[in-house]
Design an enzyme around this catalytic site. Structure first.
Site, PDB file in Angstrom:
ATOM      1  N   CYS A  30       0.791  -1.228   0.000  1.00  0.00           N
ATOM      2  CA  CYS A  30       0.000   0.000   0.000  1.00  0.00           C
ATOM      3  C   CYS A  30       0.825   1.279   0.000  1.00  0.00           C
ATOM      4  CB  CYS A  30      -0.942   0.001   1.195  1.00  0.00           C
ATOM      5  SG  CYS A  30      -2.198  -1.316   1.123  1.00  0.00           S
ATOM      6  N   TYR A  31       2.085   1.224   0.410  1.00  0.00           N
ATOM      7  CA  TYR A  31       2.866   2.456   0.475  1.00  0.00           C
ATOM      8  C   TYR A  31       3.745   2.679  -0.751  1.00  0.00           C
ATOM      9  CZ  TYR A  31       6.852  -0.468   1.995  1.00  0.00           C
ATOM     10  OH  TYR A  31       7.849  -1.414   2.066  1.00  0.00           O
TER      11      TYR A  31
END
Length: 352
Positions: free
Chosen positions: A143-144
């Site tokens: 997600c990052y």
């Protein structure tokens, strides 16, 4: 030496497959996918996920992939991700006023599909990028990934004085787990939250747009098992510990304060927060630890509500929403979290 131009996000482009409501997904598929006592728990989790609609390139209401082997899922990834990526990139280039041949570095982030030749090669070919365009693929960061992607693009632009292009493309819909698989709360949460999207960002040396001042991170390796993304024979399986918000609460304030202090800024001077909505609890923790005003995370919550958690493209979707707001948001902090357990942050400010 000449003056070094600040890297600027000059254009964003988004692309998403068709959507379905959370209620439709529950009633039409997941209420049958989960059985026994698990079903009532799953129904509560779906209802409280903070999601109203989600997008799916492979919609379970129309096509059940849960029993597909990983090979078949990966082949379908190429089929679905290529047109989505092309649409997002085309829109970002148009917004930046550039052509594909102007790009010096093309970065693709994805943790939901792998193949060679990959999206970086196929899109460079189909869009007409120059033969000397450099490419980078960032995989399995989760997600990052958009933020290290922006960091790499920023470094290239600063060093070479040429535009860079970042594409984040995720098809989480391909990784619904078999109904016969071990079902736990972590699996239910991931099936209730995740969604599909592609977002592209063009970074150029100077000019109007959002200047990328810094990208920074912190990783707590003592909690590496809190968030996992395992390759199995039946797609990729998410592991998501309920302790993740607790870990974020230990690190997020220090990370943000140190980032802002290096630029002589306080949290009260930030008027836009693009915080990855890993779920409602994640947003609540960030809001509390940073002592944000009531509407501080409105863009993140609205993105979760309308699009779910799209993994790496999500913070760029929020940035796009903030950039289109009226009045214009001037200073933005982006925050995203993922395996490691890793926290990434970036500081942007608007240049006209």
């Amino acid at each position: 030496m000449g003056i070094v131009s600040v890297p600027v996000i000059a254009g964003l482009g988004t692309a998403q497959p068709p959507s379905a409501s959370q209620d439709e997904l529950w009633e039409g598929f997941f209420s049958r996918h989960f059985s026994g006592t698990t079903r009532s728990l799953a129904q509560r989790i779906f209802a409280n996920a903070g999601v109203t609609r989600r997008q799916a390139a492979v919609n379970p209401l129309l096509e059940d992939v849960s029993d597909w082997p990983t090979e078949r899922r990966m082949r379908r990834y190429q089929v679905e991700a290529l047109p989505l990526g092309k649409e997002a990139v085309g829109r970002a280039l148009t917004a930046a006023g550039l052509g594909a041949g102007d790009i010096g570095l093309f970065i693709v982030c994805s943790c939901t599909g792998y193949a060679t030749p990959g999206l970086d090669i196929l899109l460079a070919r189909d869009l007409g990028m120059a033969a000397d365009t450099q490419r980078m693929f960032i995989g399995h960061m989760g997600c990052y990934a958009a933020l290290p992607g922006l960091g790499a693009a920023s470094d290239f632009v600063t060093a070479r004085g040429r535009p860079a292009l970042l594409l984040c493309a995720e098809l989480t819909s391909l990784h619904i787990q078999p109904s016969s698989a071990r079902v736990d709360t972590q699996q239910i949460v991931s099936h209730a939250l995740f969604s599909d999207a592609a977002v592209a960002a063009v970074v150029v040396p100077g000019g109007p747009g959002y200047a990328l001042r810094e990208v920074t991170s912190v990783t707590d390796t003592s909690t590496a098992d809190h968030m996992t993304w395992d390759v199995t024979d039946a797609g990729f399986r998410m592991g998501l510990s309920p302790k993740v918000p607790q870990v974020l609460s230990r690190h997020v304030r220090g990370l943000v304060d140190e980032l802002l202090a290096r630029h002589g800024v306080t949290t009260s001077e930030v008027d836009g927060w693009a915080v990855h909505p890993g779920g409602p609890r994640i947003l609540n923790v960030v809001e509390r630890e940073l002592a944000l005003p009531a509407q501080g995370l409105a863009a993140s919550r609205a993105t979760l509500d309308e699009h779910g958690n799209c993994s790496s493209p999500t913070v760029l979707l929020i940035l796009d929403r903030l950039g289109r707001s009226t009045p214009a948001v001037r200073r933005i902090v982006m925050l995203a979290f993922g395996p490691g357990l890793t926290l990434y942050a970036a500081l942007l400010d608007r240049q006209d």
